[in-house]
Scaffold this motif. Structure first.
Motif, mmCIF file in Angstrom:
data_model
loop_
_atom_site.group_PDB
_atom_site.id
_atom_site.type_symbol
_atom_site.label_atom_id
_atom_site.label_comp_id
_atom_site.label_asym_id
_atom_site.label_seq_id
_atom_site.Cartn_x
_atom_site.Cartn_y
_atom_site.Cartn_z
ATOM 1 N N ARG A 162 0.927 -1.174 -0.032
ATOM 2 C CA ARG A 162 -0.020 0.149 -0.080
ATOM 3 C C ARG A 162 0.900 1.355 -0.053
ATOM 4 O O ARG A 162 1.992 1.367 -0.688
ATOM 5 N N SER A 163 0.400 2.274 0.567
ATOM 6 C CA SER A 163 1.472 3.476 0.730
ATOM 7 C C SER A 163 2.619 3.307 1.587
ATOM 8 O O SER A 163 3.633 4.041 1.495
ATOM 9 N N VAL A 207 -4.020 3.524 -5.338
ATOM 10 C CA VAL A 207 -4.017 4.301 -6.545
ATOM 11 C C VAL A 207 -2.460 4.910 -6.636
ATOM 12 O O VAL A 207 -1.539 4.653 -7.636
ATOM 13 N N GLY A 208 -2.090 5.806 -5.644
ATOM 14 C CA GLY A 208 -0.662 6.492 -5.786
ATOM 15 C C GLY A 208 0.434 5.557 -5.806
ATOM 16 O O GLY A 208 0.609 4.514 -5.052
ATOM 17 N N ARG A 211 -1.300 13.874 -1.447
ATOM 18 C CA ARG A 211 -0.207 13.256 -1.078
ATOM 19 C C ARG A 211 0.413 14.628 -0.393
ATOM 20 O O ARG A 211 0.329 15.589 -0.853
ATOM 21 N N HIS A 236 -3.651 9.097 7.236
ATOM 22 C CA HIS A 236 -3.670 8.555 5.915
ATOM 23 C C HIS A 236 -4.903 7.440 5.702
ATOM 24 O O HIS A 236 -4.546 6.341 5.521
HETATM 25 O O1 LIG Z 1 -4.619 4.718 -3.083
HETATM 26 C C1 LIG Z 1 -3.858 5.400 -2.559
HETATM 27 O O2 LIG Z 1 -3.416 6.380 -3.280
HETATM 28 C C2 LIG Z 1 -3.979 6.089 -1.241
HETATM 29 O O3 LIG Z 1 -3.252 6.679 -0.854
HETATM 30 C C3 LIG Z 1 -4.458 4.917 -0.304
HETATM 31 O O4 LIG Z 1 -3.355 4.302 0.409
HETATM 32 P P1 LIG Z 1 -3.378 3.161 1.364
HETATM 33 O O5 LIG Z 1 -3.320 1.931 0.636
HETATM 34 O O6 LIG Z 1 -4.427 3.522 2.467
HETATM 35 O O7 LIG Z 1 -1.888 3.215 2.159
#
Ligand SMILES: O=C(O)C(=O)COP(=O)(O)O
Ligand SMILES: NC(=O)C1=CN([C@@H]2O[C@H](COP(=O)(O)OP(=O)(O)OC[C@H]3O[C@@H](n4cnc5c(N)ncnc54)[C@H](O)[C@@H]3O)[C@@H](O)[C@H]2O)C=CC1
Length: 633
Positions: free
Chosen positions: A138-139, A163-164, A321, A369
């Protein structure tokens, strides 16, 4: 320019090529390909990055029916609608380094050995990764260059359950041929809802009032808020989350403007949102909500300069972010009163230092977050990423690839046979180059009846590049790193689209690959323009070679190929056929193309098996044969 007329001594291709061909005579159909991509069983065709599981080497069209029949020898089989691995094969190892929804873990466990190890240090991650085929993050996990280096080529896919992808070193992933996929849709609503929750709670001081009451206070005058209705919200980044935030803010009676250099204005207009410049957005807004990705271009876009341009008393929400804001500048803007409040879910450093002035600031509301952290989003993301990772490990093209051509399923189904043609043409063309001559440029000409804007050639180009590069590279090449490796080798690949009068039903009429400024080991492959030039078409779903240099041929691109230039005379097919027959080499196709009767002709012979040196030598000794070359597909 090479056009030797002497018989060359047979030179086998220097590299052993992985054969990705199938002997399917069944052309792939749009619906069959699509349904297989959706992981339904018993469909005839799949478009695979067939990494001859799990070595992930080449993309091929494969007959899935055949795969199911030969499940005993194939590592992947379909059992009860689930993808499983045959017990005698080594299962891929999938490292999950952050908490993932159970439904996704279940899917992963059906396919591989799943190691859920959370909170690994970089050092431990680097140790573990050397035995992993896939990593899901994840992030919170930094997938750095060191991680790819430590993987020593074993890691095939990194799945970002969200996503990120700013925590993944994409350049390094690409260089190491590691596919990166994300789960871009399942947490959109959760992030948008969290943005709205922060907007509303910030405006009404919910967090501060809650803390104060829990501390025994009753401060009704202190926590008077501001209303949202009629206020202007600037949505910075009008992508999936930004547009959902905009929609919801409209429902709250807010005026919404957006700034997004890449978003189509009509999509914004359709929900009553005006697209404006960055300065216009930040200088007119009462609230600014950030929804752009963290990239070199967006890093610290909110800085002293931008805070100087905002309306005094603006309120800022960030669920994108932390790095898009210069956090020290924000503290200054808060202290000066330029920014009245901020609500932040994300931070430059996560978790932020305990003494962070921003986190401690009394007019700042913070969450750790949590944007994507709803039960629903986490289950959705887990399934989305598990499917993408399993698909990638099985060699399927990922619809959410971040560092490889990402092709929508409908386009993919249409392009499938051309993808195979593209790779094989690249592979053939490079084998026609005489050893030692450094290739610097290749040109691909797509002839199509369609408007050039209607033809997405990224995947075709990538496959041609892979076809060209793989036989001349000693490192592992796949769709992910083919372009990078080509550039590293100084090979420039250009494309040209030519509109021809053909059926617009077909995405591509023909593909031509030209290699310039090189000598050829088969002079007849050199066109009038001096380039090695070959052309192919898809016929009934099967890739065919249709032109070699100035000669027209028609041979299906399956198995291996012998090209001979000969004096056009009777009995040639029989003579060569006999030599091959003596060695039990089955001829699958033969085609003769000639410039003029009884003059030069090219014979293209498709063979199922690889002829031995002896038979190739005998072919070369046939008096009328002037030159020939054996090519592996
Ligand atoms: O999907 C994203 O970009 C997020 O920021 C979600 O982050 P996470 O998976 O909750 O660490
Ligand atoms: N806090 C959380 O838990 C979550 C955070 N996010 C973050 O939210 C952000 C947006 O996610 P999505 O909407 O799903 O992504 P998206 O890719 O759909 O949208 C991003 C938009 O930003 C635009 N953009 C790019 N550069 C820009 C710039 N310089 N100025 C303005 N706009 C720019 C793009 O054109 C695109 O429309 C990502 O950074 C993502 O990581 C997403 C989900 C959860």
């Amino acid at each position: 320019m090479a056009s030797s007329t002497t018989k060359p001594i047979f030179t086998p291709p220097s590299t052993t090529l992985t054969s990705s061909s199938s002997s399917s005579s069944q052309p792939p159909t749009r619906s069959s390909l699509l349904s297989f991509l959706r992981n339904t069983a018993s469909t005839p065709i799949s478009l695979k990055l067939s990494h001859s599981h799990p070595s992930f080497r080449s993309l091929s069209i494969r007959n899935a029916t055949k795969t199911i029949e030969s499940a005993e020898t194939s590592p992947v089989s379909k059992v009860g609608g689930k993808d499983t691995i045959n017990s005698q094969e080594t299962k891929p190892t999938i490292l999950v380094s952050e908490k993932l929804g159970e439904a996704g873990l279940e899917l992963l466990r059906n396919f591989g050995d799943v190691d859920c190890s959370y909170d690994l240090s970089q050092e431990d991650l680097c140790k573990k990764i050397a035995s992993c085929d896939a990593l899901i993050v994840r992030s919170g996990t930094k997938v750095t260059r060191q991680v790819f280096e430590a993987a020593k080529g074993k890691l095939k896919v990194v799945g970002r359950a969200g996503v990120g992808i700013d925590n993944v070193d994409l350049q390094a992933a690409t260089e190491f041929g590691c596919l990166v996929v994300n789960a871009p849709t399942a947490n959109t609503v959760a992030a948008a809802e969290h943005g709205i929750a922060l907007l509303a709670s910030m405006a009404r001081n919910v967090a501060q009032a809650d803390a104060s009451m829990k501390a025994g206070q009753w401060q009704r005058n202190k926590y008077v808020g501001v209303s949202l209705v009629g206020k202007t919200l600037a949505v910075m980044g009008f992508g999936k989350v930004g547009s959902e935030v905009a929609r919801r803010a409209k429902g709250l009676g807010m005026e919404v403007v957006t700034h997004d250099p890449y978003a189509p204005a009509d999509r914004a207009r359709a929900i009553g949102v005006e697209v404006v410049s960055f300065d216009q957005a930040i200088s007119t807004a009462d609230f600014i909500s950030l929804h752009m990705p963290l990239t070199p271009a967006t890093k610290k876009v909110f800085n002293d300069d931008s805070f100087a341009k905002v309306k005094k008393g603006v309120r800022i929400i960030n669920v994108a972010r932390g790095g898009v804001i210069d956090e020290e500048a924000l503290v200054r803007a808060l202290d000066s009163g330029k920014v009245a409040q901020a609500a932040l879910d994300v931070f430059t450093e996560e978790p932020p230092p305990k003494d962070s002035k921003l986190v401690q600031h009394e007019r700042v509301t913070v969450t750790p977050h949590l944007g994507a952290s709803t039960k629903e989003a986490q289950e959705g993301v887990a399934i989305e990423i598990a499917e993408a990772v399993v698909g990638a490990l099985k060699g399927e093209l990922a619809a959410t690839a971040v560092n490889a051509p990402m092709v929508p399923a409908e386009v993919l189904s249409e392009l499938a046979p051309y993808v195979v043609l593209a790779e094989r043409l690249g592979r053939l063309a490079v084998q026609l180059v005489a050893g030692g001559s450094g290739m610097k440029s290749a040109k691909v000409v797509y002839k199509s009846a369609r408007d050039p804007d209607d033809l997405d050639t990224r995947l075709l180009r990538a496959m041609i590049t892979k076809g060209i590069i793989e036989p001349i590279s000693d490192s592992f090449i796949n769709l992910v790193n083919a372009d990078f490796t080509a550039k590293k080798k100084g090979l420039r690949i250009s494309e040209e689209r030519v509109v021809v009068d053909a059926s617009p039903e077909l995405p591509v009429f023909s593909i031509q690959v030209q290699l310039s400024n090189v000598d050829s080991k088969f002079g007849s492959a050199v066109s009038g323009g001096g380039d090695i030039s070959i052309e192919g078409k898809v016929k009934n779903g099967i890739p065919h070679l249709t032109q070699v240099g100035s000669f027209s041929v028609d041979v299906s691109l399956e198995g291996n190929l012998i090209l001979c230039r000969q004096v056009d005379q009777p009995g040639m097919i029989g003579q060569v056929g006999n030599i091959l027959g003596e060695q039990n080499v089955n001829v699958s196709f033969m085609s003769v193309g000639r410039t003029a009767r009884r003059r030069n002709a090219i014979m293209a012979i498709g063979v199922d098996e690889e002829p031995n040196l002896e038979s190739l030598k005998k072919i070369g000794e046939v008096p009328a044969i002037e030159e020939f070359v054996f090519l592996k597909l």
